[in-house]
Design an enzyme around this catalytic site. Structure first.
Site: not given
Ligand code: 13P
Length: 251
Positions: A174, A9, A213, A96, A98, A11, A168
């Protein structure tokens, strides 16, 4: 028997120049990746067309990072499933963290986006996962369960015959703080057993990715866990060598 699947991904990262270097780098190292492991890249939507050209004739598959819940119309800034399908996308990430946390996509909206991907003939990669405070309060299964229930309520269990789920944990994204293999396995087993309560067949066959990560150094021990069938990779998917190391762990 389900295979392994590693998806990058990207992003909101990349440029025309970096895409070319990255895709060519991945292509060159693919012989180190087992045939049992699918390799997917999910670029920002504006680059999908270019990446589609660059990946022609290779085994790299394409995915989008999101898809609109509607098929067409007055939805400024959105991209429809039919559009990404035209550019050869096999997969689309939906839900996701985010999107959920920054852009306030609710469980119900994510379910509609999951449905829209399927209507367009695209395999959704449904992301689920808890925030740190939710984990610390002991609510991980509750949160992940609700995220799954929203999709089950709208689409039913059969929709999961052609879908991927990515666990996730938000606190691991991250941050460099990976869930331990045992922590990840515990939630993966929960997801699989929840689905198995409705259909054993679908639960056994669905690919459950871990994301948060993952890198070349920790992928192998994560992917060795019984219910972890590959990964959804952020930062480490932006460097060909690192991404290939992760893919090679998908045996
Ligand atoms: P990182 O691998 O950068 O933690 O990102 C994970 C992720 O969000 C993939 O979708």
């Amino acid at each position: 028997m389900r295979g392994m699947l590693v998806a990058g991904n990207w992003k909101m990262n990349a440029s025309l120049q970096s895409i070319e270097t990255l895709i060519n780098g991945i292509k060159q190292g693919l012989e180190s990746v087992s045939e049992n492991c699918g390799v997917v890249v999910c670029p920002p939507s504006i680059y999908i067309s270019k990446v589609n050209e660059l990946t022609q004739g290779s085994r790299i598959l394409l995915g989008a990072q999101n898809v609109c819940e509607e098929d067409k119309g007055a939805f400024t800034g959105e991209v429809a499933g039919t559009m990404i399908k035209e550019f050869n996308c096999t997969y689309a990430i939906v839900g996701h963290s985010e999107r959920r946390n920054i852009y306030r996509e609710t469980d119900e909206l994510v379910a509609k986006r999951f449905a829209a991907a399927r209507r367009a003939g695209i395999i959704p990669i449904l992301c689920v996962g808890e925030l740190l405070e939710e984990r610390e309060a002991g609510n991980t299964e509750d949160i992940v369960g609700k995220q799954l229930d929203a999709v089950l309520a709208l689409e039913g269990i059969d929709a999961f015959a052609d879908a991927v789920i990515a666990y996730e944990p938000v606190w691991a994204i991250g941050t460099g703080k990976t869930a331990t293999p045992d922590q990840a396995q515990e939630v993966h087993a929960f997801i699989r057993s929840k689905l198995a309560g409705i259909s054993k067949d679908i639960a056994n066959n669905i690919i459950l990715q871990y994301g948060g990560s993952v890198n070349g150094a920790n992928a192998e021990e994560l992917f060795a866990m019984e219910d972890i069938d590959g990964g959804l990779i952020g930062g480490a998917a932006l460097k060909a060598e690192e991404f290939l190391k992760i893919c090679a762990a998908g045996k």
